[in-house]
Motif scaffolding. Structure first.
Motif, PDB file in Angstrom:
ATOM      1  N   THR A 143     155.761  57.752  43.311  1.00  0.00           N
ATOM      2  CA  THR A 143     156.721  56.570  43.570  1.00  0.00           C
ATOM      3  C   THR A 143     157.493  56.840  44.781  1.00  0.00           C
ATOM      4  OG1 THR A 143     158.283  57.174  42.051  1.00  0.00           O
ATOM      5  CG2 THR A 143     156.509  55.602  41.193  1.00  0.00           C
ATOM      6  N   ILE A 144     158.191  55.653  45.464  1.00  0.00           N
ATOM      7  CA  ILE A 144     158.826  55.713  46.425  1.00  0.00           C
ATOM      8  C   ILE A 144     160.317  56.223  46.288  1.00  0.00           C
ATOM      9  CG2 ILE A 144     157.523  53.953  47.617  1.00  0.00           C
ATOM     10  CD1 ILE A 144     159.691  51.891  46.998  1.00  0.00           C
ATOM     11  N   CYS A 145     160.731  55.971  44.751  1.00  0.00           N
ATOM     12  CA  CYS A 145     162.204  56.459  44.705  1.00  0.00           C
ATOM     13  C   CYS A 145     162.233  57.026  42.967  1.00  0.00           C
ATOM     14  CB  CYS A 145     163.109  55.346  44.618  1.00  0.00           C
ATOM     15  SG  CYS A 145     162.895  53.751  43.889  1.00  0.00           S
ATOM     16  N   GLN A 146     163.225  57.107  42.393  1.00  0.00           N
ATOM     17  CA  GLN A 146     163.221  57.523  41.249  1.00  0.00           C
ATOM     18  C   GLN A 146     163.684  56.058  40.341  1.00  0.00           C
ATOM     19  OE1 GLN A 146     166.329  60.329  40.714  1.00  0.00           O
ATOM     20  NE2 GLN A 146     164.951  61.997  41.214  1.00  0.00           N
ATOM     21  N   TYR A 147     164.354  55.135  40.787  1.00  0.00           N
ATOM     22  CA  TYR A 147     165.046  54.015  40.055  1.00  0.00           C
ATOM     23  C   TYR A 147     164.870  53.059  41.006  1.00  0.00           C
ATOM     24  CZ  TYR A 147     166.802  57.374  36.770  1.00  0.00           C
ATOM     25  OH  TYR A 147     166.897  58.669  35.684  1.00  0.00           O
ATOM     26  N   PHE A 148     164.617  51.670  40.444  1.00  0.00           N
ATOM     27  CA  PHE A 148     165.052  50.417  41.043  1.00  0.00           C
ATOM     28  C   PHE A 148     165.963  49.876  40.180  1.00  0.00           C
ATOM     29  CE2 PHE A 148     160.959  48.713  42.886  1.00  0.00           C
ATOM     30  CZ  PHE A 148     160.993  49.634  44.167  1.00  0.00           C
ATOM     31  N   VAL A 149     166.919  49.414  40.622  1.00  0.00           N
ATOM     32  CA  VAL A 149     167.924  48.219  39.975  1.00  0.00           C
ATOM     33  C   VAL A 149     167.843  46.940  40.538  1.00  0.00           C
ATOM     34  CG1 VAL A 149     170.261  48.027  39.433  1.00  0.00           C
ATOM     35  CG2 VAL A 149     169.595  50.415  39.681  1.00  0.00           C
ATOM     36  N   TYR A 204     158.249  37.248  43.240  1.00  0.00           N
ATOM     37  CA  TYR A 204     157.913  38.796  43.563  1.00  0.00           C
ATOM     38  C   TYR A 204     157.550  39.411  42.169  1.00  0.00           C
ATOM     39  CZ  TYR A 204     158.090  37.457  48.425  1.00  0.00           C
ATOM     40  OH  TYR A 204     158.166  36.954  49.437  1.00  0.00           O
ATOM     41  N   ASN A 205     158.424  39.175  41.334  1.00  0.00           N
ATOM     42  CA  ASN A 205     158.195  39.923  39.944  1.00  0.00           C
ATOM     43  C   ASN A 205     158.149  41.633  40.227  1.00  0.00           C
ATOM     44  OD1 ASN A 205     157.902  40.295  37.060  1.00  0.00           O
ATOM     45  ND2 ASN A 205     155.948  39.775  37.173  1.00  0.00           N
ATOM     46  N   ILE A 206     158.950  42.107  40.807  1.00  0.00           N
ATOM     47  CA  ILE A 206     158.618  43.609  41.206  1.00  0.00           C
ATOM     48  C   ILE A 206     158.853  44.538  40.227  1.00  0.00           C
ATOM     49  CG2 ILE A 206     159.064  43.070  43.742  1.00  0.00           C
ATOM     50  CD1 ILE A 206     161.974  44.405  43.413  1.00  0.00           C
ATOM     51  N   GLU A 207     159.760  44.309  39.221  1.00  0.00           N
ATOM     52  CA  GLU A 207     160.022  45.116  37.958  1.00  0.00           C
ATOM     53  C   GLU A 207     158.770  45.204  37.257  1.00  0.00           C
ATOM     54  OE1 GLU A 207     162.618  41.701  36.301  1.00  0.00           O
ATOM     55  OE2 GLU A 207     161.839  42.081  38.395  1.00  0.00           O
ATOM     56  N   HIS A 208     157.769  44.513  37.451  1.00  0.00           N
ATOM     57  CA  HIS A 208     156.198  44.648  36.714  1.00  0.00           C
ATOM     58  C   HIS A 208     155.241  45.443  37.654  1.00  0.00           C
ATOM     59  CE1 HIS A 208     158.403  42.046  33.929  1.00  0.00           C
ATOM     60  NE2 HIS A 208     157.996  42.963  33.074  1.00  0.00           N
ATOM     61  N   LEU A 209     155.671  45.891  39.039  1.00  0.00           N
ATOM     62  CA  LEU A 209     154.619  46.493  39.785  1.00  0.00           C
ATOM     63  C   LEU A 209     154.198  47.752  39.328  1.00  0.00           C
ATOM     64  CD1 LEU A 209     155.957  45.696  43.352  1.00  0.00           C
ATOM     65  CD2 LEU A 209     154.127  44.681  42.187  1.00  0.00           C
ATOM     66  N   TRP A 210     154.872  48.492  38.555  1.00  0.00           N
ATOM     67  CA  TRP A 210     154.657  49.786  38.080  1.00  0.00           C
ATOM     68  C   TRP A 210     154.387  49.602  36.578  1.00  0.00           C
ATOM     69  CZ3 TRP A 210     157.507  49.496  42.379  1.00  0.00           C
ATOM     70  CH2 TRP A 210     157.065  50.143  43.448  1.00  0.00           C
ATOM     71  N   ALA A 211     153.339  49.310  35.844  1.00  0.00           N
ATOM     72  CA  ALA A 211     153.170  48.986  34.741  1.00  0.00           C
ATOM     73  C   ALA A 211     153.738  50.071  33.590  1.00  0.00           C
ATOM     74  CB  ALA A 211     151.588  48.606  34.305  1.00  0.00           C
ATOM     75  N   ASP A 212     153.650  51.410  33.962  1.00  0.00           N
ATOM     76  CA  ASP A 212     154.033  52.724  33.172  1.00  0.00           C
ATOM     77  C   ASP A 212     155.443  52.840  33.314  1.00  0.00           C
ATOM     78  OD1 ASP A 212     151.288  52.737  32.342  1.00  0.00           O
ATOM     79  OD2 ASP A 212     150.871  54.210  33.644  1.00  0.00           O
TER      80      ASP A 212
END
Length: 118
Positions: free
Chosen positions: A34-40, A100-108
């Motif tokens: 992943t590109i970072c540890q967290y998204f806020v 854009y719904n980016i919080e669901h780009l990484w399903a896991d």
């Protein structure tokens, strides 16, 4: 990981200071590549509020000796991205966030919703 979570907590506090809504933390620490540890991710109701939230995050973290690598989107303040390396902040207008719904780009990834405080 502790430093990243501390940064996340400070970002959430800054978001709440300007009444950001629907704050979600996307924890990607367990995911490879992943590109970072967290998204806020959060939202403001108007471009003015999106800008105010973004400014508060930067100002709040500067007091903690944290400076962003880059900030993008402040001109229109519809979707502002603030990159702190281990944490990337997204401040949206509601309609763009929904699109854009980016919080669901990484399903896991683990999602943590922070309750609105007002």
């Amino acid at each position: 990981m502790k430093e990243g979570k501390s940064l996340v907590n400070n970002i959430v506090a800054a978001c709440q200071e300007k009444k950001a809504r629907n704050i979600v933390i996307v924890d990607m620490t367990e995911l490879p590549g992943t590109i970072c540890q967290y998204f806020v991710i959060c939202e403001g109701n108007t471009p003015t509020q999106v800008s105010a939230i973004s400014d508060e995050i930067v100002d709040y973290l500067k007091k903690k000796k944290e400076r962003p690598i880059t900030i993008d989107g402040l001109r229109e303040s519809r979707w502002v991205g603030i990159d702190y390396g281990t944490v990337i902040v997204h401040v949206f207008l509601p309609e763009l966030r929904e699109f854009y719904n980016i919080e669901h780009l990484w399903a896991d990834a683990k999602l943590e919703s922070i309750p609105d405080i007002y």
